[in-house]
Design an enzyme around this catalytic site. Structure first.
Site, PDB file in Angstrom:
ATOM      1  N   ALA A   1      10.416  -2.506   6.524  1.00  0.00           N
ATOM      2  CA  ALA A   1      10.709  -1.233   7.225  1.00  0.00           C
ATOM      3  C   ALA A   1      10.648  -0.067   6.246  1.00  0.00           C
ATOM      4  CB  ALA A   1      12.072  -1.296   7.902  1.00  0.00           C
TER       5      ALA A   1
ATOM      6  N   LYS B   1       0.846  -1.208   0.000  1.00  0.00           N
ATOM      7  CA  LYS B   1       0.000   0.000   0.000  1.00  0.00           C
ATOM      8  C   LYS B   1       0.871   1.243   0.000  1.00  0.00           C
ATOM      9  CE  LYS B   1       0.702   1.207   4.569  1.00  0.00           C
ATOM     10  NZ  LYS B   1       1.601   2.266   4.990  1.00  0.00           N
TER      11      LYS B   1
ATOM     12  N   ASP C   1      -2.466  -1.966  10.161  1.00  0.00           N
ATOM     13  CA  ASP C   1      -2.726  -1.939   8.715  1.00  0.00           C
ATOM     14  C   ASP C   1      -3.366  -3.219   8.176  1.00  0.00           C
ATOM     15  OD1 ASP C   1      -1.543   0.548   8.506  1.00  0.00           O
ATOM     16  OD2 ASP C   1       0.408  -0.234   7.882  1.00  0.00           O
TER      17      ASP C   1
ATOM     18  N   PRO D   1       9.739  -4.375   0.049  1.00  0.00           N
ATOM     19  CA  PRO D   1      10.801  -4.087   1.012  1.00  0.00           C
ATOM     20  C   PRO D   1      10.246  -3.911   2.422  1.00  0.00           C
ATOM     21  CG  PRO D   1      10.923  -2.596  -0.862  1.00  0.00           C
ATOM     22  CD  PRO D   1       9.655  -3.357  -1.002  1.00  0.00           C
TER      23      PRO D   1
ATOM     24  N   LEU E   1       5.402   0.333   3.489  1.00  0.00           N
ATOM     25  CA  LEU E   1       4.610  -0.254   2.397  1.00  0.00           C
ATOM     26  C   LEU E   1       3.708  -1.382   2.916  1.00  0.00           C
ATOM     27  CD1 LEU E   1       7.520  -0.353  -0.207  1.00  0.00           C
ATOM     28  CD2 LEU E   1       5.477   1.078  -0.380  1.00  0.00           C
ATOM     29  N   ALA E   2       3.767  -1.652   4.215  1.00  0.00           N
ATOM     30  CA  ALA E   2       2.906  -2.646   4.889  1.00  0.00           C
ATOM     31  C   ALA E   2       3.115  -4.065   4.385  1.00  0.00           C
ATOM     32  CB  ALA E   2       1.424  -2.248   4.784  1.00  0.00           C
ATOM     33  N   GLY E   3       4.350  -4.400   4.039  1.00  0.00           N
ATOM     34  CA  GLY E   3       4.649  -5.754   3.545  1.00  0.00           C
ATOM     35  C   GLY E   3       4.265  -6.833   4.549  1.00  0.00           C
ATOM     36  N   GLY E   4       4.642  -6.659   5.802  1.00  0.00           N
ATOM     37  CA  GLY E   4       4.315  -7.658   6.828  1.00  0.00           C
ATOM     38  C   GLY E   4       2.815  -7.742   7.059  1.00  0.00           C
TER      39      GLY E   4
END
Ligand code: C5P
Length: 296
Positions: free
Chosen positions: A108, A17, A148, A106, A111-114
């Site tokens: 940290a 996101k 998120d 990526p 982009l709310a990857g986790g």
């Protein structure tokens, strides 16, 4: 979030996101911050596969596609494992799963990857384990995992998010936008990004930006892009300032940081232009850069 069944496996594309607007409205008693933010899902995504295990075990296998030395956490350090365990505990199921995660978003970076991976785990495992949870139940589990996660569980292309980020109001008209997104060499943890942030004394409203984006008035919309966390991030990490300067040197409509950083984006007039700018920045040594679109 795209979900596809292939034999006994479920495959999920879990989108990243961008925050096109983020206002910090106040600090809460629970330590979180009250927000008003505009989140859009983008075409950059992680891929996950879920296959049932004959035992209750939760196994996660990570495959980094980040092109950097950053290790993707496995075990309880990964929100995917925490999501699967939370779902097992909540539902009482004794079914297990083998999960493969191909990481492209990526870490940290804001982009709310986790969070998107955790949302993918909740939605996919609800199906794989035939739990039949109600949407409200999944959203409540999502909020326990992170601020998120609910946005991705709702599977909407764009939303105004409030509370600590978990109260989702869908933007019910399409936003067709192109961006170049880049991250400097170092990241910033979400907690760190919020720790030193300043609460807005005269909060802005997200509404004008949403209306202008819906109408495709990019130039006017660019003046409404806003991120309350950007100033702190630039003080904590000079690489953010450098990246914004580089983006502003390109033919972008406007640039800003996403979430708590350190990734930043440039709003672009067309997908083609976004691609051209991404190639140029990559060639000039920006550590990680890609062109993306919003999702319909
Ligand atoms: O919810 P999430 O786990 O992503 O948040 C990580 C950290 O970021 C929190 O522990 C908190 O310190 C901070 N945060 C905040 N206000 C929010 C969201 C996150 O202070 N609305």
């Amino acid at each position: 979030m795209l979900i596809r069944q292939d034999g006994t496996a479920l495959w999920v594309h879990a989108p990243a996101k961008l925050n096109l607007f983020l206002e910090v409205l106040g600090k809460r008693a629970d330590g979180f911050h009250e927000l008003e933010t505009l989140m859009v899902a983008i075409s950059l995504h992680d891929t996950l596969s879920f296959t049932e295990e004959p035992t209750p075990a939760i196994r996660l296998h990570c495959h980094s596609r980040l092109g950097s030395a950053e290790a993707v956490p496995t075990g309880d350090g990964n929100l995917v494992v925490r999501a699967a365990k939370l779902l097992q505990q909540y539902s009482g199921t004794s079914r297990g799963v083998s999960i493969h995660l191909w990481k492209r978003i990526p870490m940290a970076a804001g982009l709310a990857g986790g969070s998107t991976d955790a949302a993918a785990a909740l939605v996919a495992l609800d199906r794989l384990w035939e739990l039949g949870l109600a949407p409200e139940e999944l959203l409540s589990l999502a909020a326990q995992l992170g601020s998120d996660v609910a946005f991705f569980v709702r599977r909407v292309p764009a939303a105004i998010c409030r509370g600590r980020g978990e109260k989702i109001q869908e933007v019910d008209r399409p936003l067709e936008l192109s961006f170049v997104v880049a991250r400097p060499a170092s990241g910033l943890s979400t907690a760190e990004g919020f720790r030193h942030c300043r609460v807005s004394s005269r909060p802005r409203s997200v509404r004008p930006l949403v209306e202008l984006l819906i109408d495709g008035r990019l130039k006017a919309a660019s003046r409404c892009l806003h991120n309350s966390l950007q100033e702190t991030a630039t003080q904590l990490n000079p690489e953010v300032t450098d990246l914004i300067t580089r983006l502003d040197g390109q033919p972008v409509v406007a640039s800003a940081m996403t979430g708590s950083g350190t990734a930043c984006f440039g709003l672009c007039g067309t997908p083609r232009l976004a691609g051209r700018i991404a190639r140029g920045l990559r060639g000039s040594g920006v550590p990680w850069v890609t062109a993306v679109q919003t999702r319909a």
